[in-house]
Structures are given as structure tokens and as C-alpha cells.
Design a protein around this motif. Structure first.
Motif, PDB file in Angstrom:
ATOM      1  N   ALA A 135       9.960 -11.609   3.342  1.00 16.29           N
ATOM      2  CA  ALA A 135      10.056 -10.224   2.875  1.00 16.29           C
ATOM      3  C   ALA A 135       9.784 -10.207   1.373  1.00 16.29           C
ATOM      4  N   THR A 136       8.542  -9.901   1.011  1.00 17.57           N
ATOM      5  CA  THR A 136       8.152 -10.002  -0.394  1.00 17.57           C
ATOM      6  C   THR A 136       8.138  -8.627  -1.059  1.00 17.57           C
ATOM      7  N   PRO A 137       8.670  -8.548  -2.263  1.00 14.46           N
ATOM      8  CA  PRO A 137       8.727  -7.260  -2.963  1.00 14.46           C
ATOM      9  C   PRO A 137       7.385  -6.909  -3.608  1.00 14.46           C
ATOM     10  N   VAL A 138       7.068  -5.613  -3.632  1.00 11.35           N
ATOM     11  CA  VAL A 138       5.856  -5.155  -4.311  1.00 11.35           C
ATOM     12  C   VAL A 138       6.266  -4.226  -5.437  1.00 11.35           C
ATOM     13  N   ARG A 139       5.947  -4.634  -6.653  1.00 10.26           N
ATOM     14  CA  ARG A 139       6.376  -3.928  -7.856  1.00 10.26           C
ATOM     15  C   ARG A 139       5.855  -2.487  -7.902  1.00 10.26           C
ATOM     16  N   GLY A 140       6.737  -1.574  -8.266  1.00 14.63           N
ATOM     17  CA  GLY A 140       6.338  -0.181  -8.514  1.00 14.63           C
ATOM     18  C   GLY A 140       5.963   0.611  -7.267  1.00 14.63           C
ATOM     19  N   ARG A 141       6.213   0.049  -6.081  1.00 12.29           N
ATOM     20  CA  ARG A 141       5.814   0.755  -4.863  1.00 12.29           C
ATOM     21  C   ARG A 141       7.035   1.056  -3.992  1.00 12.29           C
ATOM     22  N   ALA A 142       6.841   1.997  -3.053  1.00 12.99           N
ATOM     23  CA  ALA A 142       7.874   2.329  -2.083  1.00 12.99           C
ATOM     24  C   ALA A 142       7.330   2.090  -0.678  1.00 12.99           C
ATOM     25  N   GLY A 143       8.188   2.147   0.326  1.00 14.72           N
ATOM     26  CA  GLY A 143       7.746   1.967   1.711  1.00 14.72           C
ATOM     27  C   GLY A 143       7.330   0.535   2.008  1.00 14.72           C
ATOM     28  N   ILE A 144       6.809   0.328   3.228  1.00 14.63           N
ATOM     29  CA  ILE A 144       6.312  -0.987   3.621  1.00 14.63           C
ATOM     30  C   ILE A 144       4.817  -1.015   3.316  1.00 14.63           C
ATOM     31  N   GLN A 145       4.368  -2.049   2.614  1.00 13.96           N
ATOM     32  CA  GLN A 145       3.011  -2.055   2.090  1.00 13.96           C
ATOM     33  C   GLN A 145       1.998  -2.796   2.951  1.00 13.96           C
ATOM     34  N   PHE A 146       2.398  -3.892   3.557  1.00 15.49           N
ATOM     35  CA  PHE A 146       1.425  -4.767   4.218  1.00 15.49           C
ATOM     36  C   PHE A 146       2.169  -5.760   5.092  1.00 15.49           C
ATOM     37  N   GLY A 147       1.523  -6.176   6.175  1.00 14.64           N
ATOM     38  CA  GLY A 147       2.102  -7.222   7.005  1.00 14.64           C
ATOM     39  C   GLY A 147       1.014  -8.088   7.589  1.00 14.64           C
ATOM     40  N   GLN A 148       1.326  -9.337   7.833  1.00 19.66           N
ATOM     41  CA  GLN A 148       0.355 -10.229   8.456  1.00 19.66           C
ATOM     42  C   GLN A 148       1.088 -11.359   9.159  1.00 19.66           C
ATOM     43  N   VAL A 149       0.634 -11.666  10.379  1.00 17.41           N
ATOM     44  CA  VAL A 149       1.214 -12.779  11.127  1.00 17.41           C
ATOM     45  C   VAL A 149       0.241 -13.939  11.091  1.00 17.41           C
TER      46      VAL A 149
END
Ligand SMILES: [Zn+2]
Length: 446
Positions: free
Chosen positions: A222-236
Motif C-alpha cells: 500500500a504505497t502513498p501518493v503525495r498530494g493525491r486523494a482516492g485510490i490511484q493505481f493498482g497492479q498484480v
């Protein structure tokens, strides 16, 4: 943004997806990698790999173009079957396919920094990992007798690994299934308990679809994304063990977690094999169709909104079936073209089986036959297992119509039959429509 993996596309071009087993007279070979992490600033990996003594082995240099700066002292051993090298993880280029730096940690797939031996895919690979200087390493690989285990065939598709300083939390996922959630303290506005509950709730919702959670062990980063809200991206990435990269905006709220589609979409991928032979439409179709259905059943996505999404978005995938054929389709078409295929399949299976089976019957059979994200299956095998489970022949029939050739499709007639009418601000349901009961059954679940 749909989580589209370019490395996965590139992997299609790799030969020998299923390497032949060695001849019966020859014992299966094995290789061991000793991996040591040190230096909190540079995050240096010292790797020694050695294969058994049945013959010489060449090792490929790890790292593709643009990663050379991270590789030092690549020295094949005098014994002709070993190699030593140093990999400076901190010097890797930033991109989800290669490496991602999060404060005192770096995420990088096994395939980036493990040097593959030129041996058959069946070759057993074991890893022992040690970390000094207060550092840690986490991978999705299964562990037995203190060693992490995979095969040489898994190496090009190896899952994510994380190095440095981070936290690990073990979450229950039903039965003996566990999710290991890696976090990076002090970055998200949400507290750990809220994230944990959301991941566990999502696992439960996906388990109801598949019958159980797809994997016994899953590593989620679960990696944080600076300055953003919501879920940004996912990859398996599944080679050797299921792993997921999940990028969460630092300002994400609890409501945004449950409103987001990415985690459930990626969890669906955990429960299906990587399907070879131009089959991204099948894998993404499963996830694009299944995710809104699962979230609607969980009560996180209003049913009218789900049908509005289908009726307004699926027209984007029609050309994939009627002009290009699913085999030839690229990019956008794989998602909504694949989703149309899955809706057609779900309805056909339900009709022909008199509601004794559904698309889930097919997906559960594939999963229970070992078809999860850690393995690679030919498409024909996927469709065969599916049809054997439902007894309807639906997949073979639809595939013959839309996969290797294009064929007509009347999507408007389908909406009419289901009783779904797009309006200016949503949808209207017609419960007198001939297939209205099937429409209701899809979101009611089993
Ligand atoms: Zn996907």
C-alpha cells in the motif's frame, strides 16, 4: 485509469512459457540465491547465485536498458555455475515496472534484480534473504524450511518485493488465507485500522464471488501518493507468488476507499491464471465485469449505477467484437470488449443451465483447478475448464464467434431484453423485460 501492464504485454513475446521438463534420466536441477541487503541510504543487494553441479550454467545480467547504473561487479564464478553481483536498488529508475522509492524503502519486482540462469523453467529456485542495518525484505514467495521458493520459469514474471524500512501487518482473508499488508508509516491521512478493515472487507466480497479468497498468501504493498486523494493505481504481479501494488492518495478518505474500483479489480486478477496467447481481453474482461458486480453485491455500488456504467461504457468495447475480433484488440478494447464477452457469457450460462450455474461457476472451477495468478495457462485450457464446470458450452461457442474473428452484436437489443434503459441522468429498469430476472440475479449473488 485501468491498470495496464506493459511489462505483461512484453512478456507475451517471451518464448518457452512452458519449458519442457528435463529428460527422465537427468535429475531436476536447482539453483540457490543468497541475498543480503545493507546500507539504509543506497539499499545495496549483494547476490550470490549457485546452481547444482550437473553442468555449466550461464547467468543473464539482471536489469534491462536503463538499469545498468544499478548493477555492479557482475562476476561469473570460476566453477562455471555461479555468479556474484551487487545491485544498488537506490539507483534504479523510478517507474512501477522497475522501482519505486518511498522514503526509506524501494519496491522492485524480482524480475528486475534476480539474474536468471539459462536452465529449463522447471529448475527449482530457492532464495535465502538477510537484511542488516535495521532493514527488511518482503516478497510474495512461499517459504518452506527457511527458504523462499520459486522456479526458473517464474523469474521473468517475478512478483514485487520491497526493501528497506516499512511495516508489515498480517490480515485474515478467510480460512487459512492471509494478506500481508506492507505500509509506509506516517504518510497516509487514514489510520492503519481503517485501511485494514477496507482490505479485509474487500477480501470478503471477492471471496463470496470466488467461493474463497484466491490465494493463501498475498503481499499487498500500500504505497502513498503525495498530494493525491482516492485510490490511484493498482497492479498484480504473480510469478512465484501473488503480489499487488496499490497506490493510495495520501489524502484518501474512508469513503473514497469503498468508492474505488481498483482493489477489487486487482483481487479478481489474483484468482485467475495469466492467460497466454493474446488473452488480455479475457483477464481484463473478468476484472472489468466482475468488479462492479462484486461491489454492487457488497452494497458499495448502487445497482442502478452499476447498470448505468455497463450500458454507458460497454459501447466502447463493441468494435473489439464486431470489427477487430478480441484476438486482435489492443488497449481500451481489452477492458470493455472483454467485459461485454463476460456479460454475454454470464447471461448465456444462466439461461442454458436454468440458473443452476453462472459465470462464477466457471471462474471458481478455474481457480479450484489451480488457475490463480501465480501460474500461466493457455486460453484453450481456461475455456475448457470453464465449460466443463457449467456444462453449457458457452465459452467455446462465444470464443468461436468473437475471439479469432469478428461477428455482429446487437448491444441495444441486449439492454432491451435485460430491461435496462439509459436516461439523461441514470437508468430505468423494466421488470417486464424478458431477461429482467437474469439481470436481478446477477447483482443478487448466489
Ligand atoms: Zn486489470
Amino acid at each position: 485509469m485501468r491498470s495496464f501492464s506493459l511489462s505483461a504485454l512484453a512478456a507475451l513475446a517471451l518464448p518457452a512459457l512452458f519449458s519442457a521438463a528435463p529428460a527422465a534420466a537427468q535429475p531436476a536441477r536447482s539453483c540457490h540465491y543468497d541475498i543480503r541487503l545493507h546500507d539504509p541510504a543506497a539499499l545495496i543487494l549483494d547476490v550470490t547465485a549457485r546452481c547444482d553441479d550437473t553442468g555449466p550454467v550461464a547467468f543473464d545480467r539482471p536489469g534491462e536498458a536503463g538499469m545498468a547504473a544499478a548493477l555492479e561487479r557482475f562476476e561469473p564464478g570460476a566453477d562455471g555455475r555461479s555468479v556474484q553481483y551487487r545491485f544498488r536498488l537506490g539507483d534504479l529508475a523510478a517507474s512501477p515496472e522497475v522501482a519505486q522509492r518511498i522514503g526509506p524503502a524501494v519496491i522492485s519486482p524480482l524480475s528486475v534484480w534476480l539474474s536468471p540462469p539459462d536452465l529449463p523453467g522447471s529448475t527449482a529456485v530457492t532464495l535465502s534473504v538477510t537484511a542488516g542495518d535495521g532493514l527488511d525484505i518482503a516478497t510474495g514467495l512461499p517459504q518452506r524450511d527457511g527458504l523462499l521458493r520459486m522456479t526458473a520459469a517464474d523469474l521473468p514474471y517475478g512478483g514485487f518485493a520491497v526493501f528497506g524500512r516499512f511495516t508489515r501487518r498480517l490480515l485474515p482473508a478467510g480460512g487459512d488465507a492471509k494478506i500481508e499488508l506492507v505500509g509506509f508509516p506516517g504518510r497516509l491521512q487514514l489510520d492503519d485500522a481503517t485501511i485494514d478493515t477496507w482490505v479485509t472487507d474487500s477480501a470478503k466480497a471477492v471471496s463470496q464471488y470466488y467461493g474463497h479468497f484466491p490465494l493463501r498468501h498475498t503481499l499487498i504493498l500500500a504505497t502513498p501518493v503525495r498530494g493525491r486523494a482516492g485510490i490511484q493505481f493498482g497492479q498484480v504481479r504473480g510469478g512465484g507468488g501473488g503480489t499487488m501494488l496499490l497506490q493510495i492518495g495520501e489524502q484518501a478518505t474512508r469513503a473514497q476507499l469503498y468508492d474505488g474500483w481498483i482493489l477489487v479489480h486487482e483481487m479478481i486478477h489474483l484468482g485467475a491464471p495469466f492467460v497466454t496467447g493474446r488473452s488480455f481481453w479475457l483477464m481484463e474482461g473478468m476484472a472489468t465485469y466482475g468488479e462492479p458486480v462484486i461491489r454492487a453485491r457488497a452494497g458499495w455500488y448502487p445497482v442502478p449505477q452499476m447498470w448505468h456504467e455497463f450500458a454507458s461504457q460497454m459501447p466502447r468495447g463493441v468494435d473489439a467484437l464486431t470489427i477487430q475480433s478480441l484476438d486482435a484488440v489492443t488497449r481500451r478494447g481489452i477492458y470493455w470488449g472483454g467485459a461485454i464477452f463476460m456479460l454475454l457469457a454470464d447471461i448465456d450460462i444462466r439461461e442454458r443451465s436454468h440458473s443452476r450455474a453462472s459465470l462464477e461457476t466457471c471462474f471458481r472451477a478455474v481457480l479450484n483447478d489451480g488457475g490463480n495468478t501465480t501460474v500461466r495457462w493457455p486460453r484453450a485450457e481456461f475455456l475448457r475448464v470453464c465449460d466443463a464446470a457449467t456444462g453449457t458450452g458457452t465459452m467455446a461457442r462465444l470464443a468461436a464467434r468473437y475471439v479469432t474473428q469478428a461477428a455482429p452484436l446487437d448491444l441495444n437489443a441486449l439492454w432491451r431484453d435485460l430491461g435496462v434503459k439509459l436516461t439523461a441522468d441514470g437508468v430505468q429498469f423494466d421488470d417486464a423485460a424478458p431477461k429482467a430476472a437474469l439481470r436481478r440475479a446477477i447483482t443478487a449473488g448466489s
